[in-house]
Design a protein around this motif. Structure first.
Motif, PDB file in Angstrom:
ATOM      1  N   THR A   1       1.468  -0.032  -0.487  1.00 23.79           N
ATOM      2  CA  THR A   1       2.886   0.340  -0.420  1.00 23.79           C
ATOM      3  C   THR A   1       3.472   0.286  -1.813  1.00 23.79           C
ATOM      4  OG1 THR A   1       3.133  -0.497   1.847  1.00 23.79           O
ATOM      5  CG2 THR A   1       5.130  -0.385   0.496  1.00 23.79           C
ATOM      6  N   ILE A   2       4.355   1.243  -2.135  1.00 20.65           N
ATOM      7  CA  ILE A   2       4.968   1.268  -3.459  1.00 20.65           C
ATOM      8  C   ILE A   2       6.463   1.522  -3.350  1.00 20.65           C
ATOM      9  CG2 ILE A   2       4.605   3.746  -3.888  1.00 20.65           C
ATOM     10  CD1 ILE A   2       3.830   2.816  -6.831  1.00 20.65           C
ATOM     11  N   TYR A   3       7.191   0.969  -4.314  1.00 23.10           N
ATOM     12  CA  TYR A   3       8.638   1.154  -4.426  1.00 23.10           C
ATOM     13  C   TYR A   3       8.901   2.057  -5.612  1.00 23.10           C
ATOM     14  CZ  TYR A   3      13.493  -0.579  -3.835  1.00 23.10           C
ATOM     15  OH  TYR A   3      14.835  -0.718  -3.571  1.00 23.10           O
ATOM     16  N   TYR A   4      10.088   2.655  -5.666  1.00 19.55           N
ATOM     17  CA  TYR A   4      10.406   3.590  -6.745  1.00 19.55           C
ATOM     18  C   TYR A   4      10.289   2.939  -8.124  1.00 19.55           C
ATOM     19  CZ  TYR A   4      14.975   1.491  -7.684  1.00 19.55           C
ATOM     20  OH  TYR A   4      15.968   0.628  -8.056  1.00 19.55           O
ATOM     21  N   SER A   5      10.487   1.624  -8.143  1.00 21.35           N
ATOM     22  CA  SER A   5      10.411   0.893  -9.410  1.00 21.35           C
ATOM     23  C   SER A   5       8.986   0.785  -9.938  1.00 21.35           C
ATOM     24  CB  SER A   5      10.973  -0.515  -9.209  1.00 21.35           C
ATOM     25  OG  SER A   5      10.185  -1.226  -8.273  1.00 21.35           O
ATOM     26  N   GLY A   6       8.031   1.075  -9.044  1.00 20.76           N
ATOM     27  CA  GLY A   6       6.632   0.935  -9.416  1.00 20.76           C
ATOM     28  C   GLY A   6       5.991  -0.324  -8.849  1.00 20.76           C
ATOM     29  N   SER A   7       6.797  -1.203  -8.276  1.00 20.01           N
ATOM     30  CA  SER A   7       6.230  -2.399  -7.636  1.00 20.01           C
ATOM     31  C   SER A   7       5.340  -1.973  -6.481  1.00 20.01           C
ATOM     32  CB  SER A   7       7.344  -3.295  -7.115  1.00 20.01           C
ATOM     33  OG  SER A   7       8.131  -3.798  -8.161  1.00 20.01           O
ATOM     34  N   ALA A   8       4.133  -2.494  -6.462  1.00 21.27           N
ATOM     35  CA  ALA A   8       3.169  -2.076  -5.445  1.00 21.27           C
ATOM     36  C   ALA A   8       2.532  -3.273  -4.770  1.00 21.27           C
ATOM     37  CB  ALA A   8       2.095  -1.186  -6.066  1.00 21.27           C
ATOM     38  N   TYR A   9       2.163  -3.050  -3.526  1.00 22.91           N
ATOM     39  CA  TYR A   9       1.517  -4.061  -2.698  1.00 22.91           C
ATOM     40  C   TYR A   9       0.263  -3.429  -2.134  1.00 22.91           C
ATOM     41  CZ  TYR A   9       6.354  -5.671  -2.874  1.00 22.91           C
ATOM     42  OH  TYR A   9       7.601  -6.040  -3.298  1.00 22.91           O
ATOM     43  N   TYR A  10      -0.857  -4.130  -2.254  1.00 27.11           N
ATOM     44  CA  TYR A  10      -2.131  -3.549  -1.847  1.00 27.11           C
ATOM     45  C   TYR A  10      -2.836  -4.409  -0.810  1.00 27.11           C
ATOM     46  CZ  TYR A  10      -1.597  -0.696  -6.082  1.00 27.11           C
ATOM     47  OH  TYR A  10      -1.132   0.170  -7.054  1.00 27.11           O
ATOM     48  N   ASN A  11      -3.629  -3.729   0.024  1.00 27.62           N
ATOM     49  CA  ASN A  11      -4.503  -4.431   0.956  1.00 27.62           C
ATOM     50  C   ASN A  11      -5.507  -5.244   0.132  1.00 27.62           C
ATOM     51  OD1 ASN A  11      -6.615  -5.124   2.768  1.00 27.62           O
ATOM     52  ND2 ASN A  11      -6.087  -3.388   4.084  1.00 27.62           N
ATOM     53  N   PRO A  12      -5.575  -6.538   0.375  1.00 25.94           N
ATOM     54  CA  PRO A  12      -6.497  -7.358  -0.416  1.00 25.94           C
ATOM     55  C   PRO A  12      -7.940  -6.858  -0.381  1.00 25.94           C
ATOM     56  CG  PRO A  12      -5.010  -8.743   0.836  1.00 25.94           C
ATOM     57  CD  PRO A  12      -4.771  -7.341   1.307  1.00 25.94           C
TER      58      PRO A  12
ATOM     59  N   ALA B   1       3.185   7.709   4.402  1.00 28.17           N
ATOM     60  CA  ALA B   1       4.256   7.372   5.328  1.00 28.17           C
ATOM     61  C   ALA B   1       5.413   6.719   4.572  1.00 28.17           C
ATOM     62  CB  ALA B   1       3.735   6.431   6.417  1.00 28.17           C
ATOM     63  N   ARG B   2       6.520   6.579   5.269  1.00 27.91           N
ATOM     64  CA  ARG B   2       7.714   5.952   4.711  1.00 27.91           C
ATOM     65  C   ARG B   2       8.008   4.630   5.409  1.00 27.91           C
ATOM     66  NH1 ARG B   2      13.687   8.146   6.028  1.00 27.91           N
ATOM     67  NH2 ARG B   2      13.213   7.020   7.969  1.00 27.91           N
ATOM     68  N   SER B   3       8.460   3.674   4.626  1.00 32.77           N
ATOM     69  CA  SER B   3       9.006   2.432   5.152  1.00 32.77           C
ATOM     70  C   SER B   3      10.437   2.295   4.668  1.00 32.77           C
ATOM     71  CB  SER B   3       8.225   1.216   4.631  1.00 32.77           C
ATOM     72  OG  SER B   3       7.020   1.020   5.292  1.00 32.77           O
ATOM     73  N   THR B   4      11.280   1.742   5.493  1.00 32.58           N
ATOM     74  CA  THR B   4      12.658   1.502   5.094  1.00 32.58           C
ATOM     75  C   THR B   4      12.767   0.141   4.417  1.00 32.58           C
ATOM     76  OG1 THR B   4      13.485   2.859   6.896  1.00 32.58           O
ATOM     77  CG2 THR B   4      15.029   1.308   5.906  1.00 32.58           C
ATOM     78  N   ALA B   5      13.494   0.110   3.312  1.00 29.84           N
ATOM     79  CA  ALA B   5      13.641  -1.143   2.574  1.00 29.84           C
ATOM     80  C   ALA B   5      14.535  -2.120   3.318  1.00 29.84           C
ATOM     81  CB  ALA B   5      14.221  -0.854   1.190  1.00 29.84           C
ATOM     82  N   ALA B   6      14.193  -3.385   3.170  1.00 25.35           N
ATOM     83  CA  ALA B   6      15.030  -4.473   3.672  1.00 25.35           C
ATOM     84  C   ALA B   6      15.362  -5.373   2.481  1.00 25.35           C
ATOM     85  CB  ALA B   6      14.286  -5.250   4.750  1.00 25.35           C
ATOM     86  N   GLY B   7      15.587  -4.752   1.346  1.00 25.07           N
ATOM     87  CA  GLY B   7      15.788  -5.457   0.088  1.00 25.07           C
ATOM     88  C   GLY B   7      14.890  -4.817  -0.952  1.00 25.07           C
ATOM     89  N   SER B   8      14.886  -5.369  -2.144  1.00 26.01           N
ATOM     90  CA  SER B   8      14.088  -4.762  -3.210  1.00 26.01           C
ATOM     91  C   SER B   8      12.627  -5.176  -3.163  1.00 26.01           C
ATOM     92  CB  SER B   8      14.677  -5.127  -4.571  1.00 26.01           C
ATOM     93  OG  SER B   8      14.648  -6.538  -4.736  1.00 26.01           O
ATOM     94  N   SER B   9      12.320  -6.164  -2.338  1.00 27.07           N
ATOM     95  CA  SER B   9      10.916  -6.586  -2.255  1.00 27.07           C
ATOM     96  C   SER B   9      10.508  -6.877  -0.820  1.00 27.07           C
ATOM     97  CB  SER B   9      10.678  -7.833  -3.118  1.00 27.07           C
ATOM     98  OG  SER B   9      11.497  -8.887  -2.680  1.00 27.07           O
TER      99      SER B   9
END
Lengths: 124, 115
Positions: free
Chosen positions: A52-63, A98-106
């Protein structure tokens, strides 16, 4: 109406890099309201979150994939992309964006809108 | 042991109700998790149905009929998708999902047959 469309090579050789792009219409990948997601589904099997990635470039990956995956966002083209290196036959799958809706910046909710998917086969 | 476990298949009759379960691994308390549900038909992407954490923290997917609803069974440590008034078009694979240990995890899916 939000639409996501995956694109990229349908055939990738073992040990090479799989590269896919998701083109978004009806929303901005630069919006702070959404996160953008890659998921895959091997033939006849279940779903696996890739990252998953945010417009800022912050990304979260499957370990389980983190060492091989890079997700990036291009706000100028309203796209986000997936790179998976050192692929094997086990990476053969339908890849969805796919899209996820933000519930904050992180923080974010689950995926609510999916693309149609693109089939990638890893074979020599 | 998988984080989320779903029965591989379920059959029900048209007009009846079907209860699809998504059991969390022992030691993970369903009460603290949002459970998401997706429907997938052959050759199509998953469609978001709903999410459920509690009666005050839930969301129905856009355009999803109210006969699809979510709940929890704390005694079974499970999330539940209830489909009432089953229709033939409800046939498909159903996946649950939750955020656990900084990752989205899916259940293995339940194949629902309406006959």
């Amino acid at each position: 109406q939000l639409q996501l469309q995956e694109s990229g090579p349908g055939l990738v050789k073992p040990s090479e890099t799989l590269s896919l792009t998701c083109t978004v219409s009806g929303a901005s990948v630069g919006s702070s309201s959404y996160f953008w997601v890659w998921i895959r589904q091997p033939p006849g099997k279940g779903l696996e979150w890739i990252g998953t990635i945010y417009y800022s470039g912050s990304a979260y990956y499957n370990p389980s994939l983190k060492s091989r995956v890079t997700i990036s966002v291009d706000t100028s083209k309203n796209q986000f992309s997936l790179k998976l290196n050192s692929v094997t036959a086990a990476d053969t799958a339908v890849y969805y964006c796919a899209r996820s809706t933000a519930a904050g910046s992180s923080a974010f909710y689950g995926m609510d809108v999916w693309g149609q998917g693109t089939t990638v086969t890893v074979s020599s | 042991q998988a984080v989320l476990t779903q029965p591989s298949s379920l059959s029900a009759s048209p007009g009846a109700s079907a209860s699809l379960t998504c059991t969390l691994r022992s030691g993970i308390n369903v009460g603290t998790y949002r459970i998401y549900w997706y429907q997938q038909k052959p050759g199509s992407p998953p469609q978001y149905l709903l999410r459920y954490k509690s009666d005050s923290d839930k969301q129905q997917g856009s355009g999803v009929p109210s006969r699809f609803s979510g709940s929890k069974d704390a005694s079974a440590n499970a999330g539940i998708l209830l489909i009432s008034g089953l229709q033939s078009e409800d046939e498909g694979d159903y996946y649950c999902m939750t955020w656990h240990s900084s990752a989205w995890v899916f259940g293995g899916g339940t194949k629902l047959t309406v006959l």
